[in-house]
Structures are given as C-alpha cells and as structure tokens.
Design a protein around this motif. Sequence first.
Motif, PDB file in Angstrom:
ATOM      1  N   MET A  50     -44.910  20.516 -42.014  1.00 33.91           N
ATOM      2  CA  MET A  50     -43.284  20.421 -42.983  1.00 33.91           C
ATOM      3  C   MET A  50     -43.941  21.498 -44.735  1.00 33.91           C
ATOM      4  O   MET A  50     -43.414  21.267 -44.837  1.00 33.91           O
ATOM      5  N   THR A  69     -43.237  24.622 -47.003  1.00 36.20           N
ATOM      6  CA  THR A  69     -42.155  24.617 -48.133  1.00 36.20           C
ATOM      7  C   THR A  69     -42.751  25.616 -48.923  1.00 36.20           C
ATOM      8  O   THR A  69     -42.947  26.031 -49.791  1.00 36.20           O
ATOM      9  N   TYR A  82     -40.715  27.845 -50.316  1.00 35.30           N
ATOM     10  CA  TYR A  82     -40.042  27.806 -51.493  1.00 35.30           C
ATOM     11  C   TYR A  82     -41.047  27.271 -52.832  1.00 35.30           C
ATOM     12  O   TYR A  82     -40.049  27.271 -54.024  1.00 35.30           O
ATOM     13  N   VAL A  96     -30.848  26.808 -47.977  1.00 42.02           N
ATOM     14  CA  VAL A  96     -32.131  26.571 -46.871  1.00 42.02           C
ATOM     15  C   VAL A  96     -33.418  25.007 -47.383  1.00 42.02           C
ATOM     16  O   VAL A  96     -33.192  24.369 -46.395  1.00 42.02           O
ATOM     17  N   GLU A  97     -33.529  25.590 -48.516  1.00 42.02           N
ATOM     18  CA  GLU A  97     -34.741  24.289 -48.680  1.00 42.02           C
ATOM     19  C   GLU A  97     -34.028  23.120 -49.336  1.00 42.02           C
ATOM     20  O   GLU A  97     -34.449  22.192 -48.857  1.00 42.02           O
ATOM     21  N   PHE A 111     -33.804  21.344 -46.278  1.00 43.09           N
ATOM     22  CA  PHE A 111     -35.098  21.010 -45.950  1.00 43.09           C
ATOM     23  C   PHE A 111     -35.427  19.856 -46.120  1.00 43.09           C
ATOM     24  O   PHE A 111     -36.493  19.307 -45.057  1.00 43.09           O
ATOM     25  N   GLY A 129     -34.536  16.233 -45.900  1.00 40.07           N
ATOM     26  CA  GLY A 129     -35.019  16.091 -44.286  1.00 40.07           C
ATOM     27  C   GLY A 129     -36.473  15.273 -44.735  1.00 40.07           C
ATOM     28  O   GLY A 129     -36.898  14.417 -43.787  1.00 40.07           O
ATOM     29  N   LEU A 130     -37.107  15.958 -44.886  1.00 42.58           N
ATOM     30  CA  LEU A 130     -38.643  15.814 -45.682  1.00 42.58           C
ATOM     31  C   LEU A 130     -38.469  14.257 -46.219  1.00 42.58           C
ATOM     32  O   LEU A 130     -39.756  13.851 -45.693  1.00 42.58           O
TER      33      LEU A 130
END
Length: 266
Positions: A117, A121, A124, A133-134, A137, A140-141
């Motif tokens: 994960m 990234t 980004y 989207v970033e 994500f 969630g991380l």
Amino acid sequence: MNLLQSNADFCHITVDKSSKKALVWHDADWSFGPEAHQHKMGQLIYVERGFQYLYTQDRSYLLPQNHCAWIPSNYYHHSTSPKEKVFLRTIFFEVNDQRDFYKDLQLFPAPQLLKEMILFTERYSCLTTEDAVETAFLEGLIMSLPDMVPTNMPVSIPLSQQIKLTEVVQYLFDHMDQSINFKDIATHFGFSIRTLERNFQDELGLTPTAYLQLIRMIKAMELLTDGHENITEVAYSVGYNSLPTFSKTFKMLFGKSPKYYAFPNH
C-alpha cells in the motif's frame, strides 16, 4: 511552486500549513535535519533502503530497512543516518481516531500488505493539490493501520542525562568490539563498581552488561541492514567471539536470526 524544497521546509511549513488530510513524500535520497521538530500531523515512515536512527527526548531507536515507524502528531523527534543515501517513503496524516495506537511511537517490521500500500502511494508523492482517489486510498490505509501492524519492536537505546554516565556510555559505543571489564571502566571514570551498576539501573533501567549487549546487537542490526552478509564478521565487529552465542542473543532480542537480515530475500 514546489513546496518540498528541503526536509526542514517540508516538516515545518508544508505539513503544518497544508489543508490536505494526508501528504505523501517518497525520497530516494532523504536529507536529515539536525534539529528536533514536531508536526501537527502524524507521520508514517517506511525505510525502503538503508537505515536511520530516530531520537526522542530520552531514547534513540534504530529503524532498519523494511521497517516502519509511526510518529504521533506533535511528537518531538529528529533523525540521523551515517548512510549517504537513505530511501524513505513517508506519509503524513491528520488523525482523529482515538485508538491508543495513534497516541504512541510505534516501530515494527513492515507487513507485506502495508508495504504494498505504501509503494502504491508513490504516484501521489509531493502532490499538494486535492485528489479524490488519493484521499480515499489514504483514508483506508490510516484507518486499517493498527490492524495491519504486527507486535511493536522497540529497538531502542535509553539515553542518560548524567554527564559522567554519558561518558561511560560513549566509551562502550567506541569500544564495543573489545573485551569489556566493568570494574576497570568504573575505576577509570571515578566510580565504584556498585555505584556504576546502581547508576545504570536508576538512569537507564539496565545493568551495564545488559546495556552493552543491547548496543552491540543494535550495531549488528545496523551492519546487517547495511548489506554486510558475513555474519561471522559482524559478530566479531561487535565483540562476540562465539557465533552461536551472537546468533542466540540476536534472535532473543529481535525475534529473528541474523541470517534473516543478512539475506532478506531468502
């Protein structure tokens, strides 16, 4: 304008002034600032290559390759490394989650899912504008982080505030490859052996022997992480003449044998 001009600029200006809830910065040639600092955001660090020492007010920690650190928001710290190039992948998070994990400094080997994960990234990195989207994500991380993390591995060295005891500690660091006689050291620095042992226990929470063992093992971890694959040479360089004793002590402290770090792909 690129806001990520230097480590200090990023830590003190971009992070604290950004309106984003998360900021990603991957740097294959990380520049370490000399002074302690803090961020309003929490910080997740993944060491992809090399190693770093992380310092707090009363302890120093070794963060080896393929390991992570979680640094809580507003937590004073600074980092160094004798390596010329250290590849760090760092993400800063605004955290409102009240779980205990986020409140304390955490050091741990990177589980595979978290590693993948973090690598994802990279797209980004240094992005200072909002991206839906970033944001999704990274939310969630950070929410999943406490559930992905294995047992905390506090590879730390307690630091002394006593000048005379600090001199003894520095001597141990400088001579860890040699045979150490604590009675001789106590006499040299103006202690009785009982006073030296009591000061170590009171100030550092360890006996002199246990402290020496700890710094030897952390130095060994540093050497192995730095690419030294000859475990026997590493053992000798930190004062061990017996490879089985070295390996047993190393595994007792870190949970894995030296071979795991000398040959990380095996």
